[in-house]
Write a protein that holds these residues in place. Structure first.
Motif, short mmCIF file in Angstrom:
data_model
loop_
_atom_site.label_atom_id
_atom_site.label_comp_id
_atom_site.label_asym_id
_atom_site.label_seq_id
_atom_site.Cartn_x
_atom_site.Cartn_y
_atom_site.Cartn_z
N HIS A 250 0.98 -1.28 0.14
CA HIS A 250 0.14 0.27 0.05
C HIS A 250 0.65 1.38 -0.08
N ASN A 251 2.25 1.52 1.25
CA ASN A 251 2.67 2.46 0.87
C ASN A 251 3.66 2.99 -0.21
N ILE A 252 3.59 1.53 -1.48
CA ILE A 252 4.29 2.11 -2.73
C ILE A 252 3.14 1.94 -3.52
N ILE A 253 1.95 1.60 -3.66
CA ILE A 253 1.33 2.41 -4.44
C ILE A 253 0.44 3.62 -3.82
N ARG A 254 1.03 4.07 -2.66
CA ARG A 254 0.28 5.55 -3.06
C ARG A 254 1.80 6.57 -3.19
N ASP A 255 3.04 5.96 -3.06
CA ASP A 255 4.18 6.99 -2.95
C ASP A 255 4.04 7.73 -4.80
N LYS A 256 3.94 8.57 -4.11
CA LYS A 256 3.60 8.73 -6.85
C LYS A 256 5.04 8.54 -7.16
N LEU B 174 6.23 17.50 -23.97
CA LEU B 174 4.96 16.75 -23.05
C LEU B 174 4.77 16.11 -21.90
N ILE B 175 5.40 14.93 -22.04
CA ILE B 175 5.67 14.11 -20.94
C ILE B 175 5.86 14.61 -19.62
N HIS B 176 6.94 15.31 -19.93
CA HIS B 176 7.66 16.07 -18.86
C HIS B 176 6.80 16.79 -18.19
N GLY B 177 5.98 17.64 -18.87
CA GLY B 177 5.11 18.72 -18.65
C GLY B 177 4.10 17.93 -17.39
N LEU B 178 3.17 16.52 -17.81
CA LEU B 178 2.02 15.91 -17.49
C LEU B 178 3.43 15.17 -15.75
N ILE B 179 4.21 14.86 -16.10
CA ILE B 179 4.74 14.11 -15.21
C ILE B 179 4.92 15.33 -13.71
N GLU B 180 5.77 16.54 -13.73
CA GLU B 180 5.51 17.81 -13.50
C GLU B 180 4.44 18.01 -12.43
N ARG B 181 3.42 17.68 -13.55
CA ARG B 181 1.70 18.34 -12.64
C ARG B 181 1.33 17.48 -11.43
N TYR B 182 1.62 15.74 -12.42
CA TYR B 182 1.49 14.57 -11.44
C TYR B 182 2.77 14.58 -10.38
#
Length: 261
Positions: free
Chosen positions: A3-9, A233-241
């Motif tokens: 659960h900790n692994i899944i919750r860790d972004k 685009l992918i960098h932007g999505l990751i930064e946002r995530y």
């Protein structure tokens, strides 16, 4: 713990990126047995040109080149946030999984087919399903060896060039380290797979193998350039995530690990 692994972004992101990396690499290996003609596929007249004294050349490519850019994009993204160790881990894992997949294909091919199934697609133009199954999944050991070798050498080249450029540029010029590392790794990948398979296994002449490799690389070169906006685009999505703070911390940590490597 799970659960900790899944919750860790960051952990969840690594699983997602790694999943795309592994899936596309395996898919490329499996579908790569088909050679397609690029020009008619995109609706233009088939080319026929001469290079290095070899005539009748055109863009006849393995279908495996279609998903392969995603692998190199994932390589650069993983390198950016998790460092070269993350790329190496996934590269060796993927190579092992590809080898495992072909081992299972070999076993599946050598099971005894049901008689009704073997003749079940005659009305669709397939007189022998077992022969078709064997031809599609039973790629020769030479092409498997060539492909796996090219994959590993190409991945390590990509990660190394990416690391060296990032050491020089820091956080700036994402396009440079992503595109240049991909261009180098694609060139190495093309050379390795072409000469191992076409020259050593099939006995093509050196000029013809070189000409074929050059034609293939021009396609990969073009796709690498066209994929540059996708990197941003992918960098932007990751930064946002992740959030800017955590993303920045991960990139700094990845860069420090690269300096120590």
């Amino acid at each position: 713990m799970i659960h900790n692994i899944i919750r860790d972004k960051p952990s969840r992101l690594f699983i997602i990126l790694g999943g795309f990396f592994i899936a596309n690499a395996i898919i490329a290996e499996v579908i790569g047995v088909k050679i397609f003609s690029l020009e008619p596929t995109i609706g233009i007249e088939k080319a026929s040109f001469t290079l290095l004294g070899e005539s009748g050349l055109s863009y006849d490519l393995s279908v495996g080149v279609l998903p392969w850019p995603i692998v190199f994009i994932m390589t650069d993204i993983i390198n950016e946030y998790y460092g070269i160790r993350g790329v190496r881990f996934l590269s060796f894992l993927t190579a092992g999984l590809i080898a495992f997949a072909f081992f299972l294909f070999y076993f599946a091919i050598h099971t005894v087919p049901a008689g009704w199934w073997q003749l079940s697609q005659q009305q669709n133009g397939v007189p022998d399903m077992q022969a078709a199954y064997s031809q599609i999944l039973g790629q020769g050991m030479s092409i498997i060896l060539a492909s796996l070798t090219a994959f590993m050498v190409g991945q390590l080249t990509d990660a190394t060039v990416f690391r060296k450029i990032k050491k020089l540029t820091g956080e700036k010029r994402i396009w440079m380290r992503a595109t240049v590392s991909t261009l180098f790794s694609q060139m190495v990948d093309t050379i390795v797979v072409s000469y191992i398979y076409l020259y050593f296994a099939l006995g093509f002449s050196f000029p013809r193998v070189t000409a074929i490799a050059m034609v293939g690389y021009t396609y990969k070169f073009t796709i690498a350039i066209l994929c540059t906006p996708l990197i941003y685009l992918i960098h932007g999505l990751i930064e946002r995530y992740l959030g800017k703070k955590q993303a920045a911390e991960m990139k700094v940590a990845a860069l420090e690990l690269q300096k120590q490597s």
